[in-house]
Design an enzyme around this catalytic site. Structure first.
Site, PDB file in Angstrom:
ATOM      1  N   ASP A  81      -0.584 -23.389 -25.419  1.00  0.00           N
ATOM      2  CA  ASP A  81      -0.831 -22.203 -24.567  1.00  0.00           C
ATOM      3  C   ASP A  81       0.163 -21.400 -24.691  1.00  0.00           C
ATOM      4  O   ASP A  81       1.530 -21.823 -24.587  1.00  0.00           O
ATOM      5  CB  ASP A  81      -0.842 -22.878 -23.012  1.00  0.00           C
ATOM      6  CG  ASP A  81      -1.711 -21.632 -22.245  1.00  0.00           C
ATOM      7  OD1 ASP A  81      -2.498 -20.659 -22.906  1.00  0.00           O
ATOM      8  OD2 ASP A  81      -1.509 -21.583 -20.936  1.00  0.00           O
ATOM      9  N   HIS A  82       0.065 -19.974 -24.710  1.00  0.00           N
ATOM     10  CA  HIS A  82       1.206 -19.075 -24.576  1.00  0.00           C
ATOM     11  C   HIS A  82       2.391 -19.124 -25.453  1.00  0.00           C
ATOM     12  O   HIS A  82       3.527 -19.257 -25.165  1.00  0.00           O
ATOM     13  CB  HIS A  82       1.726 -19.109 -23.254  1.00  0.00           C
ATOM     14  CG  HIS A  82       0.703 -18.275 -22.205  1.00  0.00           C
ATOM     15  ND1 HIS A  82       0.203 -16.857 -22.239  1.00  0.00           N
ATOM     16  CD2 HIS A  82      -0.183 -18.798 -21.243  1.00  0.00           C
ATOM     17  CE1 HIS A  82      -0.550 -16.696 -21.288  1.00  0.00           C
ATOM     18  NE2 HIS A  82      -0.740 -17.762 -20.696  1.00  0.00           N
ATOM     19  N   GLY A 210      -4.821 -17.340 -14.964  1.00  0.00           N
ATOM     20  CA  GLY A 210      -4.572 -17.164 -13.535  1.00  0.00           C
ATOM     21  C   GLY A 210      -5.657 -17.458 -12.647  1.00  0.00           C
ATOM     22  O   GLY A 210      -5.836 -16.497 -11.588  1.00  0.00           O
ATOM     23  N   SER A 212      -6.173 -19.944 -10.859  1.00  0.00           N
ATOM     24  CA  SER A 212      -5.794 -20.722  -9.312  1.00  0.00           C
ATOM     25  C   SER A 212      -5.640 -19.538  -8.483  1.00  0.00           C
ATOM     26  O   SER A 212      -5.088 -18.690  -8.647  1.00  0.00           O
ATOM     27  CB  SER A 212      -4.609 -21.595  -9.646  1.00  0.00           C
ATOM     28  OG  SER A 212      -4.652 -22.464 -10.643  1.00  0.00           O
TER      29      SER A 212
END
Length: 258
Positions: A81-82, A210, A212
């Site tokens: 990720d990222h 994002g 959550s």
């Protein structure tokens, strides 16, 4: 069983659903995520944070997650990720990541597209799927800091089609009022913007980072807006840390043996 991310996402989108992606900092988290997926009989993505991948034990973590995915009774994909630099991406792929987010969102659109295109050139022959991010999603993936919806970066729909054509990205993470970490105040996704981005993205599935802290109704509505994958981290981290704190507090009681 390990499976290609593209196949999982495509099938879930056709079924009006999205694939959950959970950040795993160790095998304990990964085993719990896979256990939940098996109970629900649903596919899942095990995400590896860039900080974890860059650590000395990063390749070992990715290899262990691959083993967990291989042994799972449901389809599981391991994604880096990222990742913002080519060296980290190559390291993750060599360790066995099935997919990568080549994150050039901090760059101008043309440079972002060039970065993603370069990653695709060496990832595609290895069967590794490449996700890109267009329109920065604020906040830190590894820190549950509070972010207000007013700080959220948003994807300009007019840039989507040329970016995808230039980059060759197979999944597109976009900004529409979503933030990494905890939301300060009430989150408000821009559904009209998401619809415009979806129209410009064509067959390329969108990714909601994002997630959550978003209302359950938003998560249920996301697939209809073109979202094929939903990334979550903060909720899992918070629950895990609260459990650890509770257990440590319990160990301090004289009557308990730890």
């Amino acid at each position: 069983m390990r499976a290609a991310l593209g196949e999982i996402v495509t099938r879930q989108v056709r079924a009006g659903a999205a694939v959950p992606a959970r950040t795993c900092y160790g095998t304990d988290t990964a085993l719990a995520v896979v256990d939940a997926a098996e109970r629900l009989r649903l596919p899942v993505v095990l995400l590896v944070a860039p900080s974890s991948a860059a650590a000395a034990t990063g390749p070992k973590l990715i290899r262990m997650l691959r083993h967990i995915a291989d042994d799972a009774a449901v389809e599981v994909c391991v994604q880096l990720d990222h990742a913002k630099d080519e060296a980290l991406i190559r390291r993750g792929i060599e360790a066995g990541a099935d997919s990568v987010l080549a994150d050039g969102s901090h760059l101008p659109p043309a440079a972002n597209a060039g970065f993603v295109r370069k990653v695709r050139e060496f990832a595609a022959p290895l069967g590794v799927m490449v996700e890109a991010e267009l329109g920065s999603v604020p906040g830190a993936e590894d820190r549950a800091t509070a972010q207000g919806a007013d700080t959220a970066g948003k994807t300009d729909p007019a840039t989507v089609r040329p970016f995808l054509a230039a980059s060759g990205a197979q999944l597109l993470a976009c900004g529409a009022g979503n933030v990494h970490g905890r939301y300060r105040g009430v989150p408000a996704l821009d559904w009209r913007l998401l619809a415009a981005v979806r129209d410009q993205a064509g067959p390329v599935p969108l990714v909601l980072h994002g997630a959550s802290g978003l209302p359950e109704a938003d998560l249920r509505a996301a697939p209809a807006a073109g979202i094929g994958k939903v990334n979550l981290n903060t909720e899992l981290r918070t629950a895990m840390l609260l459990t650890i704190d509770r257990e440590i507090a319990g160990c301090r009681r004289p009557a308990r043996t730890c």
